[in-house]
Design a protein around this motif. Structure first.
Motif, PDB file in Angstrom:
ATOM      1  N   LYS A   1      46.274  13.449  30.861  1.00  0.00           N
ATOM      2  CA  LYS A   1      45.724  12.995  32.144  1.00  0.00           C
ATOM      3  C   LYS A   1      46.838  12.680  33.132  1.00  0.00           C
ATOM      4  CE  LYS A   1      41.516  11.168  30.022  1.00  0.00           C
ATOM      5  NZ  LYS A   1      40.741   9.954  29.659  1.00  0.00           N
ATOM      6  N   LEU A   2      47.929  12.135  32.620  1.00  0.00           N
ATOM      7  CA  LEU A   2      49.050  11.801  33.492  1.00  0.00           C
ATOM      8  C   LEU A   2      49.800  13.032  33.980  1.00  0.00           C
ATOM      9  CD1 LEU A   2      50.404   8.658  31.626  1.00  0.00           C
ATOM     10  CD2 LEU A   2      49.396   8.709  33.909  1.00  0.00           C
ATOM     11  N   THR A   3      49.663  14.169  33.284  1.00  0.00           N
ATOM     12  CA  THR A   3      50.301  15.385  33.784  1.00  0.00           C
ATOM     13  C   THR A   3      49.581  15.918  35.018  1.00  0.00           C
ATOM     14  OG1 THR A   3      49.003  16.958  32.452  1.00  0.00           O
ATOM     15  CG2 THR A   3      50.955  15.997  31.416  1.00  0.00           C
ATOM     16  N   GLU A   4      48.336  15.521  35.214  1.00  0.00           N
ATOM     17  CA  GLU A   4      47.559  16.019  36.349  1.00  0.00           C
ATOM     18  C   GLU A   4      47.892  15.290  37.647  1.00  0.00           C
ATOM     19  OE1 GLU A   4      43.477  15.710  35.228  1.00  0.00           O
ATOM     20  OE2 GLU A   4      43.574  17.397  33.848  1.00  0.00           O
ATOM     21  N   SER A   5      48.347  14.065  37.540  1.00  0.00           N
ATOM     22  CA  SER A   5      48.653  13.274  38.732  1.00  0.00           C
ATOM     23  C   SER A   5      49.701  12.245  38.360  1.00  0.00           C
ATOM     24  CB  SER A   5      47.398  12.586  39.272  1.00  0.00           C
ATOM     25  OG  SER A   5      47.685  11.812  40.404  1.00  0.00           O
ATOM     26  N   ALA A   6      50.916  12.499  38.745  1.00  0.00           N
ATOM     27  CA  ALA A   6      52.018  11.626  38.351  1.00  0.00           C
ATOM     28  C   ALA A   6      51.814  10.198  38.858  1.00  0.00           C
ATOM     29  CB  ALA A   6      53.336  12.173  38.888  1.00  0.00           C
ATOM     30  N   HIS A   7      52.233   9.230  38.047  1.00  0.00           N
ATOM     31  CA  HIS A   7      52.143   7.837  38.457  1.00  0.00           C
ATOM     32  C   HIS A   7      53.069   7.606  39.665  1.00  0.00           C
ATOM     33  CE1 HIS A   7      52.517   3.449  38.281  1.00  0.00           C
ATOM     34  NE2 HIS A   7      51.382   3.467  37.594  1.00  0.00           N
ATOM     35  N   PRO A   8      52.649   6.786  40.624  1.00  0.00           N
ATOM     36  CA  PRO A   8      53.473   6.594  41.827  1.00  0.00           C
ATOM     37  C   PRO A   8      54.855   6.001  41.554  1.00  0.00           C
ATOM     38  CG  PRO A   8      51.606   5.047  41.777  1.00  0.00           C
ATOM     39  CD  PRO A   8      51.348   6.078  40.731  1.00  0.00           C
ATOM     40  N   ARG A   9      55.038   5.352  40.399  1.00  0.00           N
ATOM     41  CA  ARG A   9      56.345   4.773  40.086  1.00  0.00           C
ATOM     42  C   ARG A   9      57.297   5.762  39.419  1.00  0.00           C
ATOM     43  NH1 ARG A   9      54.766  -1.220  37.589  1.00  0.00           N
ATOM     44  NH2 ARG A   9      53.428  -1.908  39.321  1.00  0.00           N
ATOM     45  N   TRP A  10      56.803   6.945  39.081  1.00  0.00           N
ATOM     46  CA  TRP A  10      57.635   7.914  38.378  1.00  0.00           C
ATOM     47  C   TRP A  10      58.699   8.506  39.295  1.00  0.00           C
ATOM     48  CZ3 TRP A  10      53.965  11.560  35.157  1.00  0.00           C
ATOM     49  CH2 TRP A  10      53.379  10.821  34.126  1.00  0.00           C
ATOM     50  N   GLN A  11      59.824   8.844  38.683  1.00  0.00           N
ATOM     51  CA  GLN A  11      60.829   9.689  39.305  1.00  0.00           C
ATOM     52  C   GLN A  11      60.970  10.922  38.421  1.00  0.00           C
ATOM     53  OE1 GLN A  11      64.444   7.423  39.789  1.00  0.00           O
ATOM     54  NE2 GLN A  11      63.633   6.250  41.500  1.00  0.00           N
ATOM     55  N   VAL A  12      60.763  12.102  38.988  1.00  0.00           N
ATOM     56  CA  VAL A  12      60.826  13.319  38.189  1.00  0.00           C
ATOM     57  C   VAL A  12      62.268  13.826  38.102  1.00  0.00           C
ATOM     58  CG1 VAL A  12      58.450  13.963  38.663  1.00  0.00           C
ATOM     59  CG2 VAL A  12      60.237  14.713  40.224  1.00  0.00           C
ATOM     60  N   PRO A  13      62.626  14.472  36.967  1.00  0.00           N
ATOM     61  CA  PRO A  13      61.757  14.702  35.808  1.00  0.00           C
ATOM     62  C   PRO A  13      61.458  13.401  35.067  1.00  0.00           C
ATOM     63  CG  PRO A  13      63.991  15.351  35.290  1.00  0.00           C
ATOM     64  CD  PRO A  13      63.983  15.019  36.759  1.00  0.00           C
ATOM     65  N   HIS A  14      60.187  13.246  34.693  1.00  0.00           N
ATOM     66  CA  HIS A  14      59.726  12.048  33.999  1.00  0.00           C
ATOM     67  C   HIS A  14      59.424  12.385  32.541  1.00  0.00           C
ATOM     68  CE1 HIS A  14      57.549   8.273  33.290  1.00  0.00           C
ATOM     69  NE2 HIS A  14      56.682   9.009  32.628  1.00  0.00           N
ATOM     70  N   VAL A  15      59.950  11.578  31.623  1.00  0.00           N
ATOM     71  CA  VAL A  15      59.665  11.762  30.203  1.00  0.00           C
ATOM     72  C   VAL A  15      58.268  11.226  29.911  1.00  0.00           C
ATOM     73  CG1 VAL A  15      60.366  11.230  27.840  1.00  0.00           C
ATOM     74  CG2 VAL A  15      62.101  11.571  29.617  1.00  0.00           C
ATOM     75  N   LEU A  16      57.438  12.054  29.280  1.00  0.00           N
ATOM     76  CA  LEU A  16      56.053  11.708  28.993  1.00  0.00           C
ATOM     77  C   LEU A  16      55.949  10.998  27.643  1.00  0.00           C
ATOM     78  CD1 LEU A  16      53.314  12.269  30.456  1.00  0.00           C
ATOM     79  CD2 LEU A  16      53.054  14.251  28.962  1.00  0.00           C
ATOM     80  N   GLY A  17      54.795  10.356  27.384  1.00  0.00           N
ATOM     81  CA  GLY A  17      54.503   9.809  26.063  1.00  0.00           C
ATOM     82  C   GLY A  17      54.508   8.299  25.996  1.00  0.00           C
ATOM     83  N   LEU A  18      53.612   7.747  25.150  1.00  0.00           N
ATOM     84  CA  LEU A  18      53.422   6.304  25.068  1.00  0.00           C
ATOM     85  C   LEU A  18      53.587   5.725  23.666  1.00  0.00           C
ATOM     86  CD1 LEU A  18      50.288   5.955  27.393  1.00  0.00           C
ATOM     87  CD2 LEU A  18      52.651   5.348  27.936  1.00  0.00           C
ATOM     88  N   ASP A  19      53.289   6.476  22.617  1.00  0.00           N
ATOM     89  CA  ASP A  19      53.264   5.932  21.258  1.00  0.00           C
ATOM     90  C   ASP A  19      54.405   6.489  20.421  1.00  0.00           C
ATOM     91  OD1 ASP A  19      50.989   4.608  21.964  1.00  0.00           O
ATOM     92  OD2 ASP A  19      49.630   5.775  20.710  1.00  0.00           O
ATOM     93  N   ALA A  20      55.187   5.594  19.823  1.00  0.00           N
ATOM     94  CA  ALA A  20      56.337   6.065  19.054  1.00  0.00           C
ATOM     95  C   ALA A  20      56.673   5.123  17.914  1.00  0.00           C
ATOM     96  CB  ALA A  20      57.555   6.226  19.964  1.00  0.00           C
ATOM     97  N   ALA A  21      57.444   5.663  16.974  1.00  0.00           N
ATOM     98  CA  ALA A  21      58.011   4.876  15.880  1.00  0.00           C
ATOM     99  C   ALA A  21      59.399   5.409  15.593  1.00  0.00           C
ATOM    100  CB  ALA A  21      57.133   4.965  14.629  1.00  0.00           C
ATOM    101  N   GLY A  22      60.306   4.521  15.236  1.00  0.00           N
ATOM    102  CA  GLY A  22      61.669   4.949  14.962  1.00  0.00           C
ATOM    103  C   GLY A  22      62.543   3.784  14.547  1.00  0.00           C
ATOM    104  N   VAL A  23      63.854   3.946  14.742  1.00  0.00           N
ATOM    105  CA  VAL A  23      64.844   2.959  14.304  1.00  0.00           C
ATOM    106  C   VAL A  23      65.616   2.453  15.522  1.00  0.00           C
ATOM    107  CG1 VAL A  23      66.878   2.561  12.883  1.00  0.00           C
ATOM    108  CG2 VAL A  23      65.057   4.050  12.049  1.00  0.00           C
ATOM    109  N   ILE A  24      65.750   1.147  15.648  1.00  0.00           N
ATOM    110  CA  ILE A  24      66.499   0.574  16.762  1.00  0.00           C
ATOM    111  C   ILE A  24      67.949   1.049  16.701  1.00  0.00           C
ATOM    112  CG2 ILE A  24      67.379  -1.549  17.791  1.00  0.00           C
ATOM    113  CD1 ILE A  24      64.832  -2.949  16.924  1.00  0.00           C
ATOM    114  N   ASP A  25      68.381   1.587  17.822  1.00  0.00           N
ATOM    115  CA  ASP A  25      69.712   2.200  17.921  1.00  0.00           C
ATOM    116  C   ASP A  25      70.677   1.330  18.726  1.00  0.00           C
ATOM    117  OD1 ASP A  25      71.024   4.164  20.311  1.00  0.00           O
ATOM    118  OD2 ASP A  25      71.630   4.649  18.262  1.00  0.00           O
ATOM    119  N   ALA A  26      70.134   0.611  19.710  1.00  0.00           N
ATOM    120  CA  ALA A  26      70.967  -0.259  20.540  1.00  0.00           C
ATOM    121  C   ALA A  26      70.113  -1.414  21.038  1.00  0.00           C
ATOM    122  CB  ALA A  26      71.563   0.516  21.716  1.00  0.00           C
ATOM    123  N   VAL A  27      70.749  -2.561  21.278  1.00  0.00           N
ATOM    124  CA  VAL A  27      70.036  -3.764  21.689  1.00  0.00           C
ATOM    125  C   VAL A  27      70.609  -4.263  23.010  1.00  0.00           C
ATOM    126  CG1 VAL A  27      69.485  -6.150  21.075  1.00  0.00           C
ATOM    127  CG2 VAL A  27      69.567  -4.388  19.300  1.00  0.00           C
TER     128      VAL A  27
END
Length: 327
Positions: free
Chosen positions: A46-72
């Protein structure tokens, strides 16, 4: 780093571009995560159809993730490099379909050692939406009847499982082709959502009154078609968007209507609900780890396949959850 990016608003996820972008640096109260797995959600296409007004393109898409903390980043407490984490991100900021991503420290949940990154990534958006709707909004209790629309999808599938584990009676609405799948998730009854006598069948299963709670993943043209399935003074949980109440007579249903919009907590800057994201997700992760909850992973893909699978998700071809493995 490689990432799935939006280069301009488009009606077709195939126009997303996989390209190299700079690795992000964590700010105060942020961590950077080496992303191992991500999951796809309808909000992504849905977000690919109308970019959020706060975005600066190119914008990285996606909301859900899992991984390992790399930097704090500065001022972060309670988190350190090497910890396994999962989270649901802010849709107005650069996203997680990338080799590295940033997350606010207060929304992170620890991924149990015995749980795969793919299973953890499958949970946040869909699982927390179902969880917040049933338990935070409708205050579901054992013995109540829950009617779940879209029961074979991500939000609906998690709602069926969570409601059943909470001791509720679950009536699922789905296509006949997916009846076995939905029953496997825990539904007590599965009804064809296109059945012309749907109201009568729901009433027959609920003592003539209707369900205590209905979770609605897609609004009807007229709210009455949903409200008639819920008893007087019941609860209607709305995911996307609120129903059209224009033709609903006052004092007819007295239903409490609940809007569930996880992203709104970020946009409103309401930190208490953002912190609750971590609480809800930790509970969901624990349930999957114990075998109580199925993450419903139906498709496993790679980073380069995300645009194509978002298109399939947009066309309604995918049930359950689709996850992409990056490491």
């Amino acid at each position: 780093m490689r990432a799935v990016t939006v280069v301009q608003p488009s009606a077709d996820p195939r126009d997303l571009v996989v390209q190299d972008v700079p690795k992000p640096e964590p700010g105060p109260r942020q961590v950077r995560v080496r992303v191992h797995a991500v999951s796809l959600n309808p909000v992504d296409w849905k977000l690919t159809e109308s970019a959020h007004p706060r975005w600066q393109v190119p914008h990285v898409l996606g909301l859900d993730a899992a991984g390992v903390i790399d930097a704090v980043g500065a001022e972060v407490t309670g988190w350190q490099q090497g910890q396994r984490v999962a989270w649901h991100g802010d849709l107005s900021r650069p996203g997680v379909f990338a080799e590295y991503a940033l997350a606010d420290d207060h929304v992170l949940a620890t991924v149990p050692d015995d749980l795969s990154y793919e299973a953890a990534a499958a949970l946040p958006c869909a699982g927390m939406t179902a969880y917040q709707g049933l338990f935070r909004k409708a205050r579901l209790e054992a013995g109540q009847t829950v009617l779940v629309q879209g029961a074979s999808g991500g939000v609906g599938g998690f709602a069926v499982q969570l409601a059943k584990r909470a001791g509720a009676n679950v009536i699922a609405l789905s296509s006949p082709a997916k009846t076995d799948r939905v029953r496997h998730l825990g539904a007590d009854e599965v009804l064809d959502y296109h059945a012309p006598d749907l109201k009568a069948r729901v009433r027959a299963l609920t003592g003539g009154y209707g369900a205590d709670v209905m979770l609605e993943v897609a609004k009807p043209a007229d709210a009455r078609s949903s409200l008639e399935l819920v008893h007087y003074n019941g609860h209607l949980i709305c995911i996307d968007p609120l129903p059209n109440m224009q033709n609903v007579p006052a004092y007819t249903y007295a239903v409490s209507i609940h809007e569930v919009a996880l992203g709104g907590a970020y946009l409103a800057g309401y930190v208490p609900t953002q912190r609750d994201f971590a609480v809800m997700l930790a509970d969901l992760l624990g349930r999957v780890s114990s075998g109580e909850l199925d993450p419903m992973i139906e498709h496993r893909v790679g980073l380069d396949e995300i645009p194509g699978y978002l298109r399939r998700l947009r066309q309604g071809e995918l049930a359950g959850k689709t996850v992409a493995t990056l490491v």
